[in-house]
Design a protein around this motif. Structure first.
Motif, PDB file in Angstrom:
ATOM      1  N   PHE A  43       0.817  -1.208   0.000  1.00 38.20           N
ATOM      2  CA  PHE A  43       0.000   0.000   0.000  1.00 38.20           C
ATOM      3  C   PHE A  43       0.852   1.260   0.000  1.00 38.20           C
ATOM      4  CE2 PHE A  43      -2.323   3.441   2.062  1.00 38.20           C
ATOM      5  CZ  PHE A  43      -3.503   3.433   1.344  1.00 38.20           C
ATOM      6  N   ILE A  44       1.814   1.328   0.907  1.00 45.08           N
ATOM      7  CA  ILE A  44       2.573   2.562   1.099  1.00 45.08           C
ATOM      8  C   ILE A  44       3.456   2.898  -0.097  1.00 45.08           C
ATOM      9  CG2 ILE A  44       4.397   3.612   2.522  1.00 45.08           C
ATOM     10  CD1 ILE A  44       3.172   2.235   4.916  1.00 45.08           C
ATOM     11  N   ALA A  45       3.958   1.885  -0.791  1.00 44.33           N
ATOM     12  CA  ALA A  45       4.806   2.132  -1.962  1.00 44.33           C
ATOM     13  C   ALA A  45       4.043   1.915  -3.268  1.00 44.33           C
ATOM     14  CB  ALA A  45       6.032   1.225  -1.920  1.00 44.33           C
ATOM     15  N   GLY A  46       3.303   0.804  -3.343  1.00 42.88           N
ATOM     16  CA  GLY A  46       2.637   0.458  -4.596  1.00 42.88           C
ATOM     17  C   GLY A  46       1.511   1.391  -4.977  1.00 42.88           C
ATOM     18  N   VAL A  47       0.684   1.801  -4.009  1.00 39.98           N
ATOM     19  CA  VAL A  47      -0.479   2.630  -4.319  1.00 39.98           C
ATOM     20  C   VAL A  47      -0.093   4.030  -4.801  1.00 39.98           C
ATOM     21  CG1 VAL A  47      -2.525   3.741  -3.340  1.00 39.98           C
ATOM     22  CG2 VAL A  47      -2.081   1.324  -2.898  1.00 39.98           C
ATOM     23  N   PRO A  48       0.768   4.774  -4.093  1.00 39.15           N
ATOM     24  CA  PRO A  48       1.111   6.106  -4.614  1.00 39.15           C
ATOM     25  C   PRO A  48       1.827   6.055  -5.963  1.00 39.15           C
ATOM     26  CG  PRO A  48       2.505   5.534  -2.736  1.00 39.15           C
ATOM     27  CD  PRO A  48       1.408   4.520  -2.793  1.00 39.15           C
ATOM     28  N   PHE A  49       2.677   5.034  -6.173  1.00 41.09           N
ATOM     29  CA  PHE A  49       3.336   4.886  -7.477  1.00 41.09           C
ATOM     30  C   PHE A  49       2.281   4.707  -8.564  1.00 41.09           C
ATOM     31  CE2 PHE A  49       5.375   2.687 -10.941  1.00 41.09           C
ATOM     32  CZ  PHE A  49       6.630   3.271 -11.022  1.00 41.09           C
ATOM     33  N   CYS A  50       1.285   3.878  -8.275  1.00 41.43           N
ATOM     34  CA  CYS A  50       0.215   3.627  -9.239  1.00 41.43           C
ATOM     35  C   CYS A  50      -0.614   4.887  -9.493  1.00 41.43           C
ATOM     36  CB  CYS A  50      -0.669   2.495  -8.741  1.00 41.43           C
ATOM     37  SG  CYS A  50      -2.070   2.137  -9.799  1.00 41.43           S
ATOM     38  N   ILE A  51      -0.927   5.636  -8.429  1.00 43.25           N
ATOM     39  CA  ILE A  51      -1.740   6.845  -8.577  1.00 43.25           C
ATOM     40  C   ILE A  51      -0.994   7.894  -9.390  1.00 43.25           C
ATOM     41  CG2 ILE A  51      -2.844   8.752  -7.347  1.00 43.25           C
ATOM     42  CD1 ILE A  51      -4.272   6.011  -7.180  1.00 43.25           C
ATOM     43  N   GLY A  52       0.309   8.052  -9.139  1.00 39.40           N
ATOM     44  CA  GLY A  52       1.095   8.998  -9.923  1.00 39.40           C
ATOM     45  C   GLY A  52       1.124   8.612 -11.389  1.00 39.40           C
ATOM     46  N   ALA A  53       1.311   7.316 -11.660  1.00 40.71           N
ATOM     47  CA  ALA A  53       1.339   6.832 -13.045  1.00 40.71           C
ATOM     48  C   ALA A  53      -0.025   7.008 -13.707  1.00 40.71           C
ATOM     49  CB  ALA A  53       1.753   5.358 -13.066  1.00 40.71           C
ATOM     50  N   PHE A  54      -1.107   6.719 -12.977  1.00 37.90           N
ATOM     51  CA  PHE A  54      -2.462   6.818 -13.516  1.00 37.90           C
ATOM     52  C   PHE A  54      -2.799   8.267 -13.873  1.00 37.90           C
ATOM     53  CE2 PHE A  54      -7.148   7.124 -12.649  1.00 37.90           C
ATOM     54  CZ  PHE A  54      -7.544   6.424 -13.780  1.00 37.90           C
ATOM     55  N   THR A  55      -2.380   9.204 -13.034  1.00 39.67           N
ATOM     56  CA  THR A  55      -2.652  10.620 -13.300  1.00 39.67           C
ATOM     57  C   THR A  55      -2.009  11.055 -14.610  1.00 39.67           C
ATOM     58  OG1 THR A  55      -2.648  11.026 -10.915  1.00 39.67           O
ATOM     59  CG2 THR A  55      -2.506  12.945 -12.344  1.00 39.67           C
ATOM     60  N   ILE A  56      -0.770  10.700 -14.827  1.00 41.52           N
ATOM     61  CA  ILE A  56      -0.066  11.088 -16.050  1.00 41.52           C
ATOM     62  C   ILE A  56      -0.586  10.291 -17.255  1.00 41.52           C
ATOM     63  CG2 ILE A  56       2.205  11.296 -17.127  1.00 41.52           C
ATOM     64  CD1 ILE A  56       1.574  13.191 -14.721  1.00 41.52           C
ATOM     65  N   PHE A  57      -1.055   9.095 -17.003  1.00 39.28           N
ATOM     66  CA  PHE A  57      -1.662   8.281 -18.060  1.00 39.28           C
ATOM     67  C   PHE A  57      -2.877   8.989 -18.657  1.00 39.28           C
ATOM     68  CE2 PHE A  57      -4.917   5.074 -19.126  1.00 39.28           C
ATOM     69  CZ  PHE A  57      -4.270   4.396 -20.141  1.00 39.28           C
ATOM     70  N   LEU A  58      -3.603   9.749 -17.824  1.00 37.87           N
ATOM     71  CA  LEU A  58      -4.806  10.444 -18.284  1.00 37.87           C
ATOM     72  C   LEU A  58      -4.525  11.803 -18.917  1.00 37.87           C
ATOM     73  CD1 LEU A  58      -7.164   9.750 -15.227  1.00 37.87           C
ATOM     74  CD2 LEU A  58      -7.111   8.534 -17.414  1.00 37.87           C
ATOM     75  N   CYS A  59      -3.316  12.323 -18.749  1.00 29.94           N
ATOM     76  CA  CYS A  59      -2.988  13.669 -19.212  1.00 29.94           C
ATOM     77  C   CYS A  59      -2.682  13.708 -20.713  1.00 29.94           C
ATOM     78  CB  CYS A  59      -1.783  14.225 -18.445  1.00 29.94           C
ATOM     79  SG  CYS A  59      -2.126  14.589 -16.720  1.00 29.94           S
ATOM     80  N   ASP A  60      -2.840  14.895 -21.299  1.00 28.84           N
ATOM     81  CA  ASP A  60      -2.474  15.121 -22.700  1.00 28.84           C
ATOM     82  C   ASP A  60      -0.972  14.935 -22.854  1.00 28.84           C
ATOM     83  OD1 ASP A  60      -1.808  16.295 -25.218  1.00 28.84           O
ATOM     84  OD2 ASP A  60      -3.709  17.401 -25.156  1.00 28.84           O
ATOM     85  N   VAL A  61      -0.571  14.190 -23.851  1.00 33.59           N
ATOM     86  CA  VAL A  61       0.844  13.869 -24.040  1.00 33.59           C
ATOM     87  C   VAL A  61       1.691  15.117 -24.270  1.00 33.59           C
ATOM     88  CG1 VAL A  61       0.761  13.548 -26.548  1.00 33.59           C
ATOM     89  CG2 VAL A  61       2.394  12.211 -25.169  1.00 33.59           C
TER      90      VAL A  61
END
Length: 325
Positions: A43-61
């Motif tokens: 949770f402490i490492a995997g979740v924030p890494f995933c959330i950061g990646a997901f946010t940029i995944f949704l952004c305009d390239v």
């Protein structure tokens, strides 16, 4: 920033915040037992890494070519998640404050990794799926390995210019500590109970000592070694079931699953010119899978508590010595 672009960013942050809440809900579900818990690397490492990646995944390239944008977008949903969970009393202030630096660093790392993947035209959907499943894959392995309890020492000392009999009387029995005497700014900031008084039934091995803190926190202490005006060692026991649920965060409650104070020792060392060095050290236990990080915070907390008590004894002993003169 154009209104349309701002609205899109707000929706992206909201979507990432929702994802964080889903992760949190899954990792705190009682029906899943101890397999998934917020007190885990998953949770402490995997979740924030995933959330950061997901946010940029949704952004305009086009936007993610700017590193500053990637960093700020990566941490925005994490900050929103922390504020929301605090506002709704889903977690305690002290616990989240300790985890926040770790969360922010990992969310930025996730965002930067995803930005690099997208800018290189790699299979971002495949990577995003892998990142989303990673916390759930790590947690069961982590629980199977189990956390290894670590034993740590908090060592503090202070020099006091006063008669040893006066100092020792204030060591064995601490009269009520007024709020103005409390200098434990760090633990006070975290919302920890502050020390009030300590009582000893008699001076000697086998004696019973009770240390009382505010908010209903009480430590039962038994003297296991004693040398008059020189040395006092005692075990410390806090029953977590006797501590009100509003007193401490469940993840850092003393005597709980993850953190426990084992014993304490006062030692009075003579120096020159009627001056003594009073040592106070304790042993405590941590039982997490990330003791390498939690031990820093636990050490700072324990030393702040001990230095606060030592400062009270010093001030009172030296004041008594001045009055006597």
């Amino acid at each position: 920033m154009a209104p349309e672009k701002l609205r899109k960013i707000i929706w992206i942050v909201a979507a990432a915040l929702l994802a964080a809440l889903v992760f949190y809900s899954l990792f705190t579900m009682d029906m899943l037992g101890n397999v998934f818990t917020v007190m885990s690397i998953g949770f402490i490492a995997g979740v924030p890494f995933c959330i950061g990646a997901f946010t940029i995944f949704l952004c305009d390239v086009k936007l993610i070519a700017k590193r500053r944008f990637v960093i700020w977008m990566s941490i925005a949903p994490i900050l929103a998640f922390f504020l929301l969970t605090l506002a709704l009393a889903m977690e305690g202030w002290a616990c989240w404050l300790m985890i926040l630096p770790f969360f922010l660093a990992l969310s930025v790392a996730g965002g930067l990794v995803m930005a690099r993947i997208r800018l290189k035209n790699l299979k971002d959907r495949m990577y995003m799926s892998f990142f989303a499943l990673l916390p759930f894959a790590v947690a069961p392995v982590e629980q199977a390995i189990a956390s290894i309890p670590g034993r740590y020492t908090a060592d503090t000392a202070i020099e006091i210019k006063a008669d040893k009999a006066v100092i020792w009387s204030m060591v064995t029995r601490v009269k009520k500590i007024e709020a103005a005497e409390d200098k434990g700014w760090f633990t006070r900031m975290l919302g920890f109970p502050r020390p009030l008084e300590a009582e000893l039934d008699y001076e000697g091995t086998g004696a019973f000592r009770k240390a009382v803190f505010d908010k209903g926190l009480v430590f039962d202490e038994k003297v296991t070694a004693y040398q008059h005006q020189r040395f006092m060692q005692f075990t410390i026991r806090a029953n977590p079931y006797d501590i009100p649920s509003t007193t401490m965060d469940e993840h850092i409650v003393v005597g709980g699953k993850y953190f426990d104070v084992l014993d304490g020792t006062y030692e009075l060392q003579p120096l020159a010119n009627n001056t003594y060095r009073l040592h106070l050290y304790s042993h405590y236990k941590l039982s997490t899978s990330f003791n390498f990080y939690s031990s820093w915070w636990a050490g700072w907390i324990m030393k702040d508590i001990q230095n606060n008590i030592l400062q009270v004894i010093k001030s009172r002993a030296e004041q008594a010595a001045t009055v006597k003169q």
